[in-house]
Write a protein that holds these residues in place. Structure first.
Motif, PDB file in Angstrom:
ATOM      1  N   LEU A   6      17.206  15.994  50.671  1.00  0.00           N
ATOM      2  CA  LEU A   6      18.140  17.246  50.626  1.00  0.00           C
ATOM      3  C   LEU A   6      19.057  17.184  51.966  1.00  0.00           C
ATOM      4  O   LEU A   6      20.177  17.406  51.632  1.00  0.00           O
ATOM      5  CB  LEU A   6      17.406  18.356  50.659  1.00  0.00           C
ATOM      6  CG  LEU A   6      18.328  19.682  50.526  1.00  0.00           C
ATOM      7  CD1 LEU A   6      19.251  19.970  49.354  1.00  0.00           C
ATOM      8  CD2 LEU A   6      17.470  21.221  50.682  1.00  0.00           C
ATOM      9  N   ALA A   7      18.424  16.948  53.119  1.00  0.00           N
ATOM     10  CA  ALA A   7      19.253  16.668  54.344  1.00  0.00           C
ATOM     11  C   ALA A   7      20.152  15.601  54.195  1.00  0.00           C
ATOM     12  O   ALA A   7      21.388  15.755  54.609  1.00  0.00           O
ATOM     13  CB  ALA A   7      18.337  16.464  55.381  1.00  0.00           C
ATOM     14  N   GLN A  42      23.041  16.732  51.668  1.00  0.00           N
ATOM     15  CA  GLN A  42      23.952  17.905  52.386  1.00  0.00           C
ATOM     16  C   GLN A  42      25.001  17.123  53.364  1.00  0.00           C
ATOM     17  O   GLN A  42      26.052  17.556  53.390  1.00  0.00           O
ATOM     18  CB  GLN A  42      23.242  19.117  52.822  1.00  0.00           C
ATOM     19  CG  GLN A  42      22.378  19.721  51.977  1.00  0.00           C
ATOM     20  CD  GLN A  42      21.484  20.711  52.619  1.00  0.00           C
ATOM     21  OE1 GLN A  42      20.889  20.682  53.877  1.00  0.00           O
ATOM     22  NE2 GLN A  42      21.152  21.750  51.916  1.00  0.00           N
ATOM     23  N   THR A  85      21.972  20.309  45.471  1.00  0.00           N
ATOM     24  CA  THR A  85      22.129  20.421  46.934  1.00  0.00           C
ATOM     25  C   THR A  85      22.680  21.553  47.272  1.00  0.00           C
ATOM     26  O   THR A  85      22.460  22.241  48.033  1.00  0.00           O
ATOM     27  CB  THR A  85      23.240  19.225  47.353  1.00  0.00           C
ATOM     28  OG1 THR A  85      22.739  18.183  47.012  1.00  0.00           O
ATOM     29  CG2 THR A  85      23.506  19.305  48.896  1.00  0.00           C
ATOM     30  N   SER A 134      22.076  24.376  45.963  1.00  0.00           N
ATOM     31  CA  SER A 134      21.140  25.384  45.997  1.00  0.00           C
ATOM     32  C   SER A 134      19.888  25.242  46.891  1.00  0.00           C
ATOM     33  O   SER A 134      18.974  25.878  46.844  1.00  0.00           O
ATOM     34  CB  SER A 134      20.307  25.205  44.396  1.00  0.00           C
ATOM     35  OG  SER A 134      19.268  24.084  44.605  1.00  0.00           O
ATOM     36  N   ASP A 135      20.475  24.362  47.772  1.00  0.00           N
ATOM     37  CA  ASP A 135      19.250  24.090  49.190  1.00  0.00           C
ATOM     38  C   ASP A 135      17.790  23.588  48.437  1.00  0.00           C
ATOM     39  O   ASP A 135      17.120  23.733  48.956  1.00  0.00           O
ATOM     40  CB  ASP A 135      18.933  25.103  49.918  1.00  0.00           C
ATOM     41  CG  ASP A 135      20.189  25.528  50.786  1.00  0.00           C
ATOM     42  OD1 ASP A 135      21.092  24.547  51.345  1.00  0.00           O
ATOM     43  OD2 ASP A 135      20.599  26.681  51.088  1.00  0.00           O
ATOM     44  N   GLY A 136      18.173  22.717  47.287  1.00  0.00           N
ATOM     45  CA  GLY A 136      16.881  22.197  46.721  1.00  0.00           C
ATOM     46  C   GLY A 136      16.139  23.290  45.823  1.00  0.00           C
ATOM     47  O   GLY A 136      14.830  22.716  45.605  1.00  0.00           O
ATOM     48  N   ASP A 137      16.384  24.589  45.757  1.00  0.00           N
ATOM     49  CA  ASP A 137      15.591  25.468  45.101  1.00  0.00           C
ATOM     50  C   ASP A 137      15.698  25.168  43.532  1.00  0.00           C
ATOM     51  O   ASP A 137      14.737  25.456  42.809  1.00  0.00           O
ATOM     52  CB  ASP A 137      16.507  26.862  45.284  1.00  0.00           C
ATOM     53  CG  ASP A 137      15.843  27.378  46.747  1.00  0.00           C
ATOM     54  OD1 ASP A 137      15.105  26.693  47.145  1.00  0.00           O
ATOM     55  OD2 ASP A 137      16.884  28.317  46.959  1.00  0.00           O
TER      56      ASP A 137
END
Length: 206
Positions: A122-123, A126, A186, A188-191
């Motif tokens: 995810l990092a 992003q 991405t 969704s911040d990985g949600d």
């Protein structure tokens, strides 16, 4: 003659040394990439120079350039082999499976990495999304995947010649589905579930 029978096969020692060098090189490359990634996150991609990377890693600029020719490659170099992995997975899919399903299943080889290291993936995603130079370089790399995937589709159909237009279009569409699913994941911040997003993207065009 008795001495020959107990000798190692010609070239086996050189092969072992080559494999050892490859493993060592891959380990150094991975370590340098991690240093670069942490520096980019801390200071911002555009503000970090190759000299900054070399200094942070404790190596010379020339040594760094032997592993990464550009800053972008320090982030995206790990993705270089993905096109080949997907193409190999595509060739291995059942012969009676339709192309679109085979492409979707073959892309599991790419998203598997996101399951293995969700936070790190995810990092990275992003950082790529927020850095125009990385976005452009990633798309450039994927341009090289498209003909590879199209050729794998042609081979699934028993063709040894260039891929047909339809095969090239399907390969391009599959990569677009992957990118769109990753964009939503991405954002969704990985949600959100990446697999579900990719399935939905493929279903939309099915």
């Amino acid at each position: 003659m008795s001495g020959v029978s107990g000798a190692a096969p010609t070239g086996s020692g050189e092969t072992a040394r080559t494999n050892t060098r490859d493993i060592a090189r891959a380990a150094v490359r991975a370590e340098l990439a991690q240093v670069a990634f942490e520096l980019f996150l801390r200071d911002g991609f555009d503000k970090v120079t190759l000299d900054d990377l070399a200094s942070a890693a404790g190596v010379s600029r020339s040594t760094l350039l032997r592993y990464f020719g550009t800053k972008e490659d320090a982030v995206l170099g790990a993705f270089d082999a993905h096109g080949g992995w997907v193409a190999d997975a595509l060739r291995a899919r059942p012969a009676d499976e339709d192309d679109w399903t085979a492409l979707r299943r073959a892309l599991d080889t790419v998203i598997q990495r996101y399951h293995q290291d969700p936070a790190g993936s995810l990092a990275t995603a992003q950082l790529v999304r927020d850095t125009p130079a990385l976005c452009a370089r990633q798309l450039e790399k994927q341009q090289g995947w498209r003909p590879t995937l199209a050729q794998a589709l042609a081979e699934r159909h028993g063709s040894s010649g260039p891929p047909a237009l339809a095969e090239t279009v399907r390969a391009a569409a599959a990569l677009d589905c992957l990118n769109i699913a990753l964009d939503h994941w991405t954002a969704s911040d990985g949600d959100l579930d990446l697999v579900a997003l990719l399935d939905e993207a493929f279903a939309t065009l099915a």
